[in-house]
Design a protein around this motif. Structure first.
Motif, PDB file in Angstrom:
ATOM      1  N   ALA A 336     -24.424  34.257  -8.281  1.00 58.49           N
ATOM      2  CA  ALA A 336     -24.375  35.222  -7.187  1.00 58.49           C
ATOM      3  C   ALA A 336     -25.763  35.698  -6.789  1.00 58.49           C
ATOM      4  O   ALA A 336     -26.057  35.852  -5.599  1.00 58.49           O
ATOM      5  CB  ALA A 336     -23.492  36.404  -7.577  1.00 58.49           C
ATOM      6  N   ILE A 350     -22.806  40.439  -4.615  1.00 60.35           N
ATOM      7  CA  ILE A 350     -23.027  40.113  -6.037  1.00 60.35           C
ATOM      8  C   ILE A 350     -21.922  40.711  -6.896  1.00 60.35           C
ATOM      9  O   ILE A 350     -21.215  39.977  -7.603  1.00 60.35           O
ATOM     10  CB  ILE A 350     -24.437  40.552  -6.492  1.00 60.35           C
ATOM     11  CG1 ILE A 350     -25.520  39.805  -5.705  1.00 60.35           C
ATOM     12  CG2 ILE A 350     -24.601  40.329  -8.000  1.00 60.35           C
ATOM     13  CD1 ILE A 350     -26.938  40.296  -5.967  1.00 60.35           C
ATOM     14  N   THR A 353     -18.411  39.185  -6.062  1.00 61.70           N
ATOM     15  CA  THR A 353     -18.204  37.834  -6.591  1.00 61.70           C
ATOM     16  C   THR A 353     -17.915  37.885  -8.084  1.00 61.70           C
ATOM     17  O   THR A 353     -17.001  37.206  -8.588  1.00 61.70           O
ATOM     18  CB  THR A 353     -19.445  36.963  -6.318  1.00 61.70           C
ATOM     19  OG1 THR A 353     -19.674  36.875  -4.917  1.00 61.70           O
ATOM     20  CG2 THR A 353     -19.258  35.561  -6.898  1.00 61.70           C
ATOM     21  N   ILE A 387     -17.608  32.121  -3.684  1.00 65.23           N
ATOM     22  CA  ILE A 387     -18.618  32.341  -2.641  1.00 65.23           C
ATOM     23  C   ILE A 387     -18.320  31.495  -1.413  1.00 65.23           C
ATOM     24  O   ILE A 387     -18.390  31.972  -0.271  1.00 65.23           O
ATOM     25  CB  ILE A 387     -20.029  32.038  -3.198  1.00 65.23           C
ATOM     26  CG1 ILE A 387     -20.430  33.121  -4.210  1.00 65.23           C
ATOM     27  CG2 ILE A 387     -21.061  31.955  -2.070  1.00 65.23           C
ATOM     28  CD1 ILE A 387     -21.680  32.801  -4.999  1.00 65.23           C
TER      29      ILE A 387
END
Length: 396
Positions: A336, A350, A353, A387
């Motif tokens: 991430a 970040i 994820t 992602i």
């Protein structure tokens, strides 16, 4: 005379360790190095330190270095490569102290092998204990290997704990600078750029650890590491924002006493402490490690805002869960952070994820280092899928 293997010799911890060897040649001898991909630094270190063994990341890099050494008329340095090379460098019979400073899980197998060989470990690689802490701690007990923390916060705790017994510890406090965004309005977090996140107010570090400091994931990793190093549950490992970064950690004892470790923000000091332990080595003006007491004129402490820094909350949850949750936490964070630096996800992408991957993580705790590495790879694949699914076309 302590005979050293330095894993990650071309990084900042490696350079600082070699600086200490330079200052104390009667105490420390360099026996082996693992230098990763930096052939230029590896070549210079070979010329200066003449190790018995040096390991490079790949066969091609090792061949390159070997040719350069032969051109200099140097034929007595064994050049090896890959994970097997790092393991070999870490477990040489002559070595009695291993500095573990290879970034990420790349250093895990060599560190574990050194522990199983009964070496004393100066641990600067927090990923080892985050991803495989249960296995490493168990192996250290089985083989009589000492684990001495080099991270400034855990090194500080180690020093403070010399003031009491483990059963007298009520809790420990890890200090955090708060990074560059401790006062940033929460509404602005969606628009934080990589350039802003890479401006740390106190330390000069690599890109990943700087971003981890900005999200406070770095402190979350340190919580997990502290739980394992000091055999404490997560509820006894506290964090506090301390922007001056002069108090590195505190230990609170059951009688209400609190011991704090204070020093300059120079990694040579915790490295020297670990290398010299159980002694303390006198430094001179040349080392410039003395502390200016006027820096204590203001000391601020505050509780971290877990809404502002959800990574810290997630890390505490992973610390409680243990096993695969901690492996996935570390692996996903690395993926991430790289995606954020490349502009593929936003700053708050970040923690989002990481949380998404942890919700998909299950399975039995790892029984071997191979299990750890397999779980690490699986978590990375899942992170990439998350992602790709959630942030397709988000490059800025």
């Amino acid at each position: 005379m302590k005979k050293l293997a330095i894993l990650g010799s071309t990084g900042s911890i490696g350079h600082s360790t070699l600086s200490i060897c330079e200052s104390f040649p009667d105490r420390y001898q360099v026996v082996s190095l693992a230098a990763g991909k930096n052939v230029e630094d590896a070549f210079a270190q070979c010329l200066r330190w003449r190790p018995k063994v040096i390991s490079l990341a790949s066969e091609a890099l090792a061949t390159n270095l070997l040719a350069r050494l032969k051109a200099e008329g140097i034929s007595d340095i064994e050049v090896v490569h890959g994970t097997a090379g790092s393991v070999y460098a870490a477990t040489l019979p002559d070595v009695n102290f291993v500095v573990s400073a290879i970034v990420g899980v790349a250093g895990l197998e060599a560190t574990y092998a050194a522990v199983c060989a009964g070496k004393t470990i100066g641990l600067a690689n927090k990923e080892c204990l985050v991803a495989a802490g249960e296995l490493i701690i168990a192996a250290a007990k089985q083989h009589g290997a000492a684990l001495l923390p080099i991270d400034s916060e855990h090194n500080a705790v180690h020093q403070c704990m010399r003031g009491g017994t483990p059963k007298e510890v009520k809790q420990i406090w890890l200090t955090a600078s708060g990074g560059p965004f401790r006062n940033t309005p929460l509404a602005d977090f969606e628009h934080i750029s990589p350039q802003q996140a890479l401006k740390h107010p106190t330390w000069v570090m690599g890109q990943r650890i700087t971003i981890d400091s900005a999200t406070m994931m770095n402190k979350g990793f340190e919580v997990i590491e502290a739980c394992r190093l000091f055999n404490l549950p997560a509820r006894q490992v506290r964090t506090t924002i301390h922007p001056q970064s002069t108090v590195h950690s505190l230990v609170e004892f059951v009688d209400g006493s609190i011991l704090a470790q204070i020093s300059v923000t120079d990694m040579r000091l915790p490295i020297l402490y670990a290398l010299a332990y159980p002694e303390r080595v006198a430094v001179t003006a040349k080392e410039a490690l003395s502390f200016d007491l006027t820096m204590l004129s203001q000391l601020d402490f505050s509780q971290p805002d877990l809404t502002r820094f959800p990574c810290l909350r997630i890390a505490y949850e992973a610390a409680e869960a243990g096993g695969n949750a901690c492996i996935a936490l570390n692996a996903t964070d690395e993926i991430a952070v790289a995606a954020f630096l490349e502009g593929r996800i936003p700053f708050l992408g970040i923690p989002r994820t990481i949380e998404a991957v942890l919700q998909l993580t299950s399975g039995n705790p790892p029984a071997s280092i191979l299990d750890v590495l397999d779980a690490d790879l699986a978590a990375r694949d899942t992170a990439r899928e998350v992602i790709a699914r959630q942030y397709a076309g988000a490059r800025r």
